[in-house]
Design a protein around this motif. Structure first.
Motif, PDB file in Angstrom:
ATOM      1  N   GLN A 183       0.599  -1.308  -0.108  1.00 42.76           N
ATOM      2  CA  GLN A 183      -0.060  -0.101  -0.467  1.00 42.76           C
ATOM      3  C   GLN A 183       1.120   1.664   0.248  1.00 42.76           C
ATOM      4  O   GLN A 183       0.344   2.054  -0.216  1.00 42.76           O
ATOM      5  CB  GLN A 183      -0.863  -0.004   1.243  1.00 42.76           C
ATOM      6  CG  GLN A 183      -2.134  -0.948   0.830  1.00 42.76           C
ATOM      7  CD  GLN A 183      -3.229  -0.337   0.182  1.00 42.76           C
ATOM      8  OE1 GLN A 183      -3.174   0.290  -0.108  1.00 42.76           O
ATOM      9  NE2 GLN A 183      -3.253  -1.569  -0.670  1.00 42.76           N
ATOM     10  N   LEU A 184       1.744   1.349   0.630  1.00 39.32           N
ATOM     11  CA  LEU A 184       3.284   2.504   0.807  1.00 39.32           C
ATOM     12  C   LEU A 184       3.406   2.563  -0.261  1.00 39.32           C
ATOM     13  O   LEU A 184       4.041   3.759  -1.252  1.00 39.32           O
ATOM     14  CB  LEU A 184       3.756   2.525   1.413  1.00 39.32           C
ATOM     15  CG  LEU A 184       3.804   2.926   2.873  1.00 39.32           C
ATOM     16  CD1 LEU A 184       4.967   2.118   3.862  1.00 39.32           C
ATOM     17  CD2 LEU A 184       3.694   3.984   3.079  1.00 39.32           C
ATOM     18  N   MET A 185       3.790   1.731  -1.191  1.00 41.86           N
ATOM     19  CA  MET A 185       4.671   1.931  -3.050  1.00 41.86           C
ATOM     20  C   MET A 185       3.009   2.365  -3.671  1.00 41.86           C
ATOM     21  O   MET A 185       3.179   2.952  -4.499  1.00 41.86           O
ATOM     22  CB  MET A 185       5.193   0.084  -3.080  1.00 41.86           C
ATOM     23  CG  MET A 185       5.466   0.448  -4.999  1.00 41.86           C
ATOM     24  SD  MET A 185       6.908   1.273  -4.864  1.00 41.86           S
ATOM     25  CE  MET A 185       7.795   0.132  -4.068  1.00 41.86           C
ATOM     26  N   ILE A 186       2.633   1.973  -3.415  1.00 43.61           N
ATOM     27  CA  ILE A 186       0.418   2.094  -4.375  1.00 43.61           C
ATOM     28  C   ILE A 186       0.742   4.451  -4.394  1.00 43.61           C
ATOM     29  O   ILE A 186      -0.331   4.302  -5.067  1.00 43.61           O
ATOM     30  CB  ILE A 186      -0.225   1.695  -3.996  1.00 43.61           C
ATOM     31  CG1 ILE A 186       0.099   0.181  -4.533  1.00 43.61           C
ATOM     32  CG2 ILE A 186      -1.566   1.821  -4.732  1.00 43.61           C
ATOM     33  CD1 ILE A 186      -1.551  -0.648  -4.140  1.00 43.61           C
ATOM     34  N   TYR A 187       0.245   4.139  -2.721  1.00 45.87           N
ATOM     35  CA  TYR A 187       0.629   5.803  -1.624  1.00 45.87           C
ATOM     36  C   TYR A 187       1.593   5.944  -3.344  1.00 45.87           C
ATOM     37  O   TYR A 187       1.376   7.437  -3.492  1.00 45.87           O
ATOM     38  CB  TYR A 187       0.269   5.926  -1.278  1.00 45.87           C
ATOM     39  CG  TYR A 187      -0.400   6.601  -0.375  1.00 45.87           C
ATOM     40  CD1 TYR A 187      -1.811   6.859  -0.237  1.00 45.87           C
ATOM     41  CD2 TYR A 187       0.367   8.078  -0.065  1.00 45.87           C
ATOM     42  CE1 TYR A 187      -2.229   8.189  -0.171  1.00 45.87           C
ATOM     43  CE2 TYR A 187       0.149   9.024   0.392  1.00 45.87           C
ATOM     44  CZ  TYR A 187      -1.466   8.964   0.854  1.00 45.87           C
ATOM     45  OH  TYR A 187      -2.116  10.748   0.951  1.00 45.87           O
TER      46      TYR A 187
END
Length: 228
Positions: free
Chosen positions: A113-117
């Motif tokens: 989720q951090l990478m997507i964000y």
């Protein structure tokens, strides 16, 4: 004179012979009486011992049975104790295993989720749904991490702490970049590279978890449990 002397000697010898005979008879009579008394005493002692043995036999038998029952009870107690310990260890093992799985899954989800964000920040596509997804993953990670802290071994806990600190650092840098004031090592490329390092860290953490659970046994058994 000689005749008188000889008669006196004969008389003396006769008297002496009769005395010796009397003494010998007395000795024989004493031995006979003593032998009879000894035989009677031995018979009495044998009777006493026989009666005593008869009376003590049930007591000794009960004592032997009591000792056997006590030994059997002690064996059953030891077996029950080992069974209880095995069940306790199994329960703790399953709890630790479930905690490790949950922590590993939550960390992976948070990192993804951090990478997507981060890519949404770069493309300026951040919306409320994206923020909610990131925060949900972040809170799930915090919950799983808190649970794992209570059950993890020291080695696994060290890996968990390192992962949690690194994810928190990545989250802070990503939010700073989103708000337009990135700090040192806070560019998109640097944050992306930093998140990429989690693959190796995650592998090291999973290896520590597997070692703690004894999961390297190729037959699917836990050496720790089977040793009990």
């Amino acid at each position: 004179m000689l005749e008188t002397s000889n008669r006196s000697d004969a008389d003396w010898l006769g008297m002496g012979g009769r005395g010796s005979l009397a003494r010998g008879g007395a000795a024989l009579l004493f031995r006979a009486i003593g032998g009879a008394v000894s035989s009677a005493l031995l018979a009495l002692m044998a009777a006493v011992f026989g009666v005593t043995g008869t009376l003590l036999a049930p007591v000794l038998s009960q004592h032997s049975q009591a000792k056997a029952l006590a030994a059997d009870f002690e064996r059953q107690q030891r077996a029950a104790q080992r069974h209880w310990q095995r069940e306790q260890f199994q329960a703790e093992f399953e709890k630790r295993r479930a905690g490790y799985i949950a922590a590993n899954a939550a960390m992976s989800r948070y990192r993804v989720q951090l990478m997507i964000y981060l890519w949404r920040v770069r493309r300026e596509e951040v919306d409320d749904a994206a923020k909610q997804e990131l925060e949900a993953a972040r809170h799930a990670h915090h919950a799983a991490f808190s649970e794992a802290q209570m059950i993890a071994s020291d080695t696994v806990l060290e890996h968990l702490d390192q992962q949690a600190i690194a994810l928190g650092t990545a989250y802070g840098r990503t939010k700073d970049l989103e708000e337009g004031h990135p700090g040192p090592e806070g560019s998109f490329e640097e944050i992306e590279a930093y998140l990429g390092q989690f693959w190796q860290r995650s592998r090291d953490m999973r290896r520590a978890m597997r070692d703690d659970l004894g999961a390297r046994d190729t037959h699917g058994h836990s050496p720790q449990i089977d040793s009990l």
